[in-house]
Design an enzyme around this catalytic site. Structure first.
Site, PDB file in Angstrom:
ATOM      1  N   ASN A  25       0.961  -1.106  -0.021  1.00 53.80           N
ATOM      2  CA  ASN A  25       0.049   0.153   0.110  1.00 53.80           C
ATOM      3  C   ASN A  25       0.959   1.079   0.075  1.00 53.80           C
ATOM      4  OD1 ASN A  25      -1.370   2.116   1.238  1.00 53.80           O
ATOM      5  ND2 ASN A  25      -3.090   1.044   1.586  1.00 53.80           N
ATOM      6  N   ASP A  31      -0.165   4.451  -0.234  1.00 55.68           N
ATOM      7  CA  ASP A  31      -0.893   5.747   0.020  1.00 55.68           C
ATOM      8  C   ASP A  31       0.107   6.892   0.635  1.00 55.68           C
ATOM      9  OD1 ASP A  31      -3.152   4.602  -0.447  1.00 55.68           O
ATOM     10  OD2 ASP A  31      -3.882   4.172   1.685  1.00 55.68           O
ATOM     11  N   ARG A  71       3.486  18.909   1.058  1.00 52.05           N
ATOM     12  CA  ARG A  71       4.303  20.087   0.573  1.00 52.05           C
ATOM     13  C   ARG A  71       3.430  20.857  -0.486  1.00 52.05           C
ATOM     14  NH1 ARG A  71       9.406  21.779   2.085  1.00 52.05           N
ATOM     15  NH2 ARG A  71       9.474  21.756   4.266  1.00 52.05           N
ATOM     16  N   HIS A  78      -4.620  11.479   0.599  1.00 50.28           N
ATOM     17  CA  HIS A  78      -3.213  11.183   0.062  1.00 50.28           C
ATOM     18  C   HIS A  78      -3.210  10.734  -1.647  1.00 50.28           C
ATOM     19  CE1 HIS A  78      -5.403   7.531   1.268  1.00 50.28           C
ATOM     20  NE2 HIS A  78      -4.911   7.484   2.541  1.00 50.28           N
ATOM     21  N   GLU A 116      -8.711   0.544  -2.910  1.00 53.65           N
ATOM     22  CA  GLU A 116      -9.281   0.526  -1.641  1.00 53.65           C
ATOM     23  C   GLU A 116     -10.351   1.796  -1.652  1.00 53.65           C
ATOM     24  OE1 GLU A 116      -6.920   0.857   1.778  1.00 53.65           O
ATOM     25  OE2 GLU A 116      -6.034  -1.282   1.285  1.00 53.65           O
ATOM     26  N   THR A 139      -6.911   6.509  10.101  1.00 56.19           N
ATOM     27  CA  THR A 139      -6.859   5.807   9.079  1.00 56.19           C
ATOM     28  C   THR A 139      -8.074   4.746   9.019  1.00 56.19           C
ATOM     29  OG1 THR A 139      -5.502   3.659   8.305  1.00 56.19           O
ATOM     30  CG2 THR A 139      -5.553   4.164  10.906  1.00 56.19           C
ATOM     31  N   GLU A 147     -10.829  -9.426   3.143  1.00 56.76           N
ATOM     32  CA  GLU A 147      -9.510  -8.870   3.774  1.00 56.76           C
ATOM     33  C   GLU A 147      -9.671  -8.780   5.186  1.00 56.76           C
ATOM     34  OE1 GLU A 147      -7.076  -6.243   1.772  1.00 56.76           O
ATOM     35  OE2 GLU A 147      -6.543  -5.368   3.792  1.00 56.76           O
ATOM     36  N   GLY A 160      -2.014  -2.521   9.725  1.00 56.72           N
ATOM     37  CA  GLY A 160      -1.042  -2.394  11.015  1.00 56.72           C
ATOM     38  C   GLY A 160       0.140  -3.352  10.957  1.00 56.72           C
ATOM     39  N   GLY A 212       1.099  -1.357   4.159  1.00 56.33           N
ATOM     40  CA  GLY A 212       1.744   0.132   3.706  1.00 56.33           C
ATOM     41  C   GLY A 212       2.376   0.875   4.764  1.00 56.33           C
ATOM     42  N   HIS A 213       1.699   1.402   5.744  1.00 52.02           N
ATOM     43  CA  HIS A 213       2.231   2.327   6.666  1.00 52.02           C
ATOM     44  C   HIS A 213       3.681   2.155   7.346  1.00 52.02           C
ATOM     45  CE1 HIS A 213       2.622   5.021  10.559  1.00 52.02           C
ATOM     46  NE2 HIS A 213       2.706   5.671   9.559  1.00 52.02           N
TER      47      HIS A 213
HETATM   48  N1  PXP Z   1      -5.922  -2.912   4.123  1.00 50.04           N
HETATM   49  C1  PXP Z   1      -7.030  -1.889   4.160  1.00 50.04           C
HETATM   50  C2  PXP Z   1      -8.254  -2.367   3.939  1.00 50.04           C
HETATM   51  C3  PXP Z   1      -6.613  -0.625   4.567  1.00 50.04           C
HETATM   52  O1  PXP Z   1      -7.625   0.214   4.720  1.00 50.04           O
HETATM   53  C4  PXP Z   1      -5.173  -0.400   4.721  1.00 50.04           C
HETATM   54  C5  PXP Z   1      -4.854   1.089   5.213  1.00 50.04           C
HETATM   55  O2  PXP Z   1      -5.198   1.909   4.129  1.00 50.04           O
HETATM   56  C6  PXP Z   1      -4.331  -1.254   4.715  1.00 50.04           C
HETATM   57  C7  PXP Z   1      -4.641  -2.685   4.285  1.00 50.04           C
HETATM   58  C8  PXP Z   1      -2.936  -0.959   5.166  1.00 50.04           C
HETATM   59  O3  PXP Z   1      -2.655  -0.787   6.373  1.00 50.04           O
HETATM   60  P1  PXP Z   1      -1.326  -0.271   6.858  1.00 50.04           P
HETATM   61  O4  PXP Z   1      -0.849   1.069   6.164  1.00 50.04           O
HETATM   62  O5  PXP Z   1      -1.600  -0.008   8.340  1.00 50.04           O
HETATM   63  O6  PXP Z   1      -0.131  -1.168   6.726  1.00 50.04           O
END
Ligand code: PXP
Length: 248
Positions: free
Chosen positions: A12, A14, A23, A55, A75, A105, A156, A199, A220-221
């Site tokens: 991910n 984002d 910025r 984002h 998503e 989030t 998911e 997470g 992602g994060h």
């Molecule tokens: N899956 C879904 C459905 C999400 O909404 C997100 C966050 O956008 C993620 C996975 C990824 O989560 P994270 O950024 O905490 O890894």
């Protein structure tokens, strides 16, 4: 490990866009990150087009879908606007998530039961375009049953609560992990493909990747954050290794 049975890693991106938008400029470009990821051991790209475009923005979705060979998982919330965008762009998969403007989030999972009729008709044009349908749900058996009824291909499982408990060293993570395992087994018996996400870190992924029914993880994060220190290649390679080692 056999390439076919291996858990797929969806990245991910984002928060590459979050950094850009901080910025209001053109870099870092999420598409540039996709081009990096194409050379690494990843199986797909995930982007969340939020109603407030905090984002990822519309042009990112179009450019990424056009320019990459990687499967794109979009998503989005179940709104008319998003339905229109998805049927134009035709991502490989749509993952429906609950969305609240004030949240930082995605919180919790979809209430598929309450929204059952609405979701059923919402999904029709997406299914007609042969977009795979994923619903982001909590590990709740009744919600999973409803996901199957509305015609989802995938659930998911929201791993967010589990990851938070683990990071806080709260022993309730054990119970949440049991729920996730039970939900994965149940979803599979209903013919759903099981994904997980939210997470996940190098530590929490070890648990989730050990659930035999899991076919894909979307992360992602943590990956983008860790890449600040280690670079994206090393970060992805380490995550891949943790997933492969933990997969049963
Ligand atoms: N899956 C879904 C459905 C999400 O909404 C997100 C966050 O956008 C993620 C996975 C990824 O989560 P994270 O950024 O905490 O890894």
């Amino acid at each position: 490990m056999n390439q076919i049975t291996r858990i797929r890693l969806g990245v991910n991106i984002d928060h590459v866009a979050t950094l850009r938008n901080a910025r209001g400029t053109f870099y870092p470009d999420p598409l540039k990150m996709v081009k990096f990821l194409e050379k690494l051991d990843v199986d797909g790209v995930t982007i969340h087009l939020r109603e407030d475009r905090r984002h990822i923005i519309d042009s990112d979705v179009k450019r990424i879908k056009k320019e990459t060979f990687l499967p794109v998982n979009l998503e989005m919330a179940a709104t008319e606007e998003m339905q229109q965008i998805a049927t134009e762009v035709i991502p490989n998969a749509v993952c429906l998530v609950p969305e609240k403007r004030e949240e930082r989030t995605t919180e919790g999972g979809l209430d598929v039961i309450t929204e059952e009729n609405k979701l059923q008709s919402f999904l029709v044009p997406l299914i007609q375009k042969k977009i795979r349908i994923s619903l982001f749900v909590s590990p709740d058996l009744k919600q999973i049953e409803a996901a199957s009824r509305v015609g989802a291909n995938i659930i998911e499982l929201n791993t967010g609560t589990f990851c938070d408990l683990l990071i806080e060293n709260n022993k309730e993570y054990v119970e949440e992990f049991e729920k996730l395992k039970e939900a994965a087994v149940y979803g599979k018996t209903l013919g759903l493909e099981i994904h997980g996400g939210h997470g996940l870190t190098f530590d929490s992924v070890k648990y989730i990747a050990s659930i035999p029914e899991i076919r894909e993880l979307n992360i992602g994060h943590f990956l983008i954050s860790q890449a600040v220190f280690d670079g994206i290649e090393k970060t992805i390679n380490t995550m891949r290794l943790e997933i492969d080692k933990s997969q049963k």
